[in-house]
Motif scaffolding. Structure first.
Motif, short mmCIF file in Angstrom:
data_model
loop_
_atom_site.label_atom_id
_atom_site.label_comp_id
_atom_site.label_asym_id
_atom_site.label_seq_id
_atom_site.Cartn_x
_atom_site.Cartn_y
_atom_site.Cartn_z
N GLU A 7 -2.11 7.46 -12.73
CA GLU A 7 -1.59 5.94 -12.98
C GLU A 7 -0.02 5.84 -13.28
O GLU A 7 0.18 6.67 -14.04
N PHE A 58 -7.47 7.65 -13.61
CA PHE A 58 -6.42 6.41 -13.70
C PHE A 58 -5.81 6.30 -14.91
O PHE A 58 -6.34 5.29 -15.52
N GLU A 116 -4.05 -0.01 -7.14
CA GLU A 116 -4.91 0.81 -7.89
C GLU A 116 -6.26 0.71 -7.04
O GLU A 116 -7.06 1.29 -7.28
#
Length: 501
Positions: free
Chosen positions: A194, A188, A175
Motif C-alpha cells: 500500500e 495491503f 486499490e
C-alpha cells in the motif's frame, strides 16, 4: 550458482531505457564468470519475431485474475538462455513494452507485469515443469516488483534481490485491482504494497525482497533521503540499517570503443587522439555549424526534465559568447524540446539539434566533442557520461547519483554541486580554462579514456551478494536442462496462449 534475472526490457529485442542495456549485459557478464544466469522476459511481438527458435517448455498456472499461459525457452545468438512468458493477449501488441503507439500506458500494465512476476515465482518454486530451478530471483524495477512478493506469499525458500534502476517510476495502480492481481488482504498495509491508498509495485519489491540494490553507490544513499526517495525513503533507509541495501555501479558495453568504432571516420585512442579533430570537423559540417576554434560541447540524451536539459537551454548563449558550440541529439517532451529549439534559433550557426535518435550520430557526437553536458537533476547511474569519457569528451555534470561515482572532478571531468545556472556555468568556465591549456586538456582526456567501466567488475560484486544470500559457493556452469520438444517461433505466432475459463 543459478540466477533467474527478471526484466521487462532486453536490449537485444525490446528496449525502452537503460534497464534494457543492463538486462542484456549483466547476465552475460555473470555467465562469463561461471554463473548459470538466465533471463525471464515477456513474449512481446518483437521478441518472438527476433528469435530463431522458441521451444515450449512449460505451463504456468493461474493465480486469481492472472491467467495461465505457456513458457518458452530460447537462446540469443551468443548463447544466453532465455525464458519467455507466452501470453499473446497481454504482450503481442503494437507499441513498446509499456505503452501503445499513441504513447499512452496500457491500462492493464498491472496485470501484464504481474503475469511476468508470477512466472518468476512459479519457475523458482518448480511449478513450471522445468528441470532447472534458480537459487535466487533477481527482479528489476517496478514491472517485476511482485516477484519478491509472490515468493514471500508462497513461503518460498528461494531468496530474491530487487534492483532499483530509477525510483521515479513506481508502478502505481488502484486499490481495487488487488483481487485481480492475487494480492492478499493482509499485504495491503503500510508494511506491504500500500502506498497512499494505491498499490505500488515497486514498493512490493522493496518490501519483500531479501536485499535491495541500486545501480550506483551514491544513488543507493540518495534513495534513503527525502529528495530522491520518492516517498519510500523510510522503507529503504530501514532496509539499509539492517544491511539490506547495496549500491553496485552499472558497467559499460564493448560496443562503445573509439579504437574500432565503425561509425567513426578515423578511430583513435588515449595515446593518439587525432581522430577527434577529424570527427569534430565532420560533425560541425554535418550539423551546419560554423567553422570555429573553440570547444564543442556535446549532448546525447533524452530531452526531458530529469536530464536537466532546461539548464542546457539557459546556458547555451553563454557558451556561444565564450567561443563554444553545442551539438545536441535526442528526443523528449515537447516543452523541453521547444526550449532547446529556441536556443538553436537564437544561436544559429553555433548550436544545432537533431531531434530524434540516430545510433551512428550518437557515436560521432561523442567522438567529436571536447566536453559533454550532463546536468541531470538526478541520475541513478547513467551511461552517457561513461561513453563520453571513453571517447575523450570530458563530462560537465551535476554532482548526483552515478555521475559522482563515475567522474573524478578535475581529472576526468567537471562536477558542479548545485542544480543552478550559476553552478553549471562555473563548471563550464573551468572546462573553457582547460581547453585553453592544451597540455592540461590532453592529460584529462587521456585519464578519462583510461577509465574502466567493465561489466566484469559489476558482475563480481553481484556474485558476492548472491553467494551471501543463497549460502552457495560459485561453481562452474553445469549442463542445462528442462527443454522439451515443442513448437517453433512460426508455430507460436499463430497459436493462442491457452483457452481461458
Amino acid at each position: 550458482m543459478k540466477i533467474l534475472f527478471v526484466t521487462s526490457e532486453f536490449a537485444d529485442f525490446a528496449k525502452a531505457g537503460g534497464l534494457a542495456d543492463v538486462a542484456a549485459a549483466l547476465p552475460r557478464a555473470l555467465r562469463a564468470q561461471g554463473v548459470d544466469a538466465r533471463v525471464l522476459l515477456p513474449g512481446f511481438q518483437k521478441v518472438i519475431d527476433e528469435l530463431d527458435v522458441l521451444t515450449l517448455v512449460g505451463t504456468l498456472p493461474r493465480r486469481a485474475g492472472i491467467g495461465p499461459c505457456l513458457l518458452g525457452e530460447a537462446k540469443t545468438r551468443d548463447g544466453l538462455p532465455l525464458y519467455v512468458v507466452l501470453d499473446p493477449s497481454l504482450y503481442q501488441r503494437e507499441g513498446n513494452a509499456y505503452a501503445g503507439p499513441d504513447g499512452q500506458d496500457w491500462p492493464d500494465n498491472d496485470l501484464r507485469f504481474a503475469r511476468l512476476s508470477l512466472a518468476a515465482e512459479q519457475i523458482a518454486d518448480g511449478k513450471a515443469g522445468l528441470a532447472w530451478k534458480p537459487d535466487l530471483v533477481h527482479a528489476n524495477d517496478w514491472p517485476t516488483g511482485l516477484a519478491p512478493a509472490f515468493l514471500k506469499w508462497e513461503n518460498s525458500t528461494v531468496p530474491s534481490i530487487m534492483t532499483v534502476h530509477n525510483l521515479a517510476y513506481q508502478g502505481l495502480f488502484p486499490e481495487d485491482r488487488r483481487g485481480q492481481l492475487g494480492i492478499p488482504d493482509e499485504a495491503f498495509t503500510l508494511d506491504g504494497v500500500e502506498f497512499y491508498g494505491q498499490i505500488s509495485l515497486v514498493k512490493a519489491g522493496l518490501s519483500y525482497a531479501d536485499h535491495i540494490t541500486a545501480v550506483s553507490p551514491t544513488y543507493a544513499r540518495e534513495i534513503t533521503e527525502p529528495e530522491h526517495g520518492a516517498g519510500l525513503e523510510g522503507l529503504i533507509a530501514g532496509k539499509a540499517r539492517e544491511g539490506g541495501l547495496t549500491g553496485i555501479l552499472n558497467g559499460l558495453g564493448g560496443d562503445w570503443d573509439p579504437r574500432h568504432d565503425p561509425h567513426l571516420a578515423q578511430p583513435f585512442d588515449a595515446q593518439d587522439t587525432a581522430g577527434k579533430a577529424v570527427m569534430k570537423e565532420r560533425v560541425r559540417t554535418s550539423l551546419c555549424l560554423a567553422p570555429a576554434e573553440g570547444p564543442l560541447f556535446g549532448v546525447v540524451s533524452r530531452l526531458v526534465h530529469q536530464k536537466g536539459m532546461d539548464l542546457v537551454a539557459e546556458v547555451a548563449s553563454a557558451i556561444v559568447e565564450r567561443g563554444g558550440q553545442i551539438a545536441i541529439l535526442g528526443v523528449g517532451d515537447a516543452e523541453t524540446e521547444d526550449r532547446l529549439r529556441e536556443a538553436v534559433r537564437y544561436n544559429r550557426d553555433h548550436v544545432a539539434m537533431l531531434n530524434g535518435f540516430n545510433e551512428p550520430m550518437a557515436h560521432r557526437i561523442m567522438a567529436a566533442s571536447d566536453f559533454y553536458l550532463t546536468p541531470s537533476r538526478f541520475e541513478p547511474c547513467g551511461l552517457s557520461q561513461m561513453h563520453a569519457q571513453r571517447y575523450g569528451a570530458l563530462p560537465v555534470a551535476h554532482a548526483t547519483g552515478g555521475l559522482v561515482d563515475t567522474i573524478t572532478d578535475g581529472e576526468t571531468g567537471f562536477l558542479f554541486p548545485d542544480f543552478s545556472v550559476e553552478s553549471f556555468l562555473s563548471a563550464i568556465d573551468r572546462a573553457f580554462a582547460v581547453h585553453a591549456d592544451p597540455p592540461a586538456l590532453e592529460r584529462m582526456r587521456a585519464a578519462a579514456m583510461r577509465r574502466s567501466f567493465d561489466w566484469a567488475d559489476s558482475a563480481e560484486e553481484y556474485i558476492k551478494l548472491y553467494a551471501r544470500l543463497t549460502g552457495k559457493p560459485l561453481l562452474r556452469l553445469a549442463g542445462t536442462g528442462g527443454a522439451r520438444a515443442g513448437a517453433t517461433t512460426a508455430d507460436l505466432r499463430a497459436a493462442s496462449c491457452m483457452d481461458r475459463p
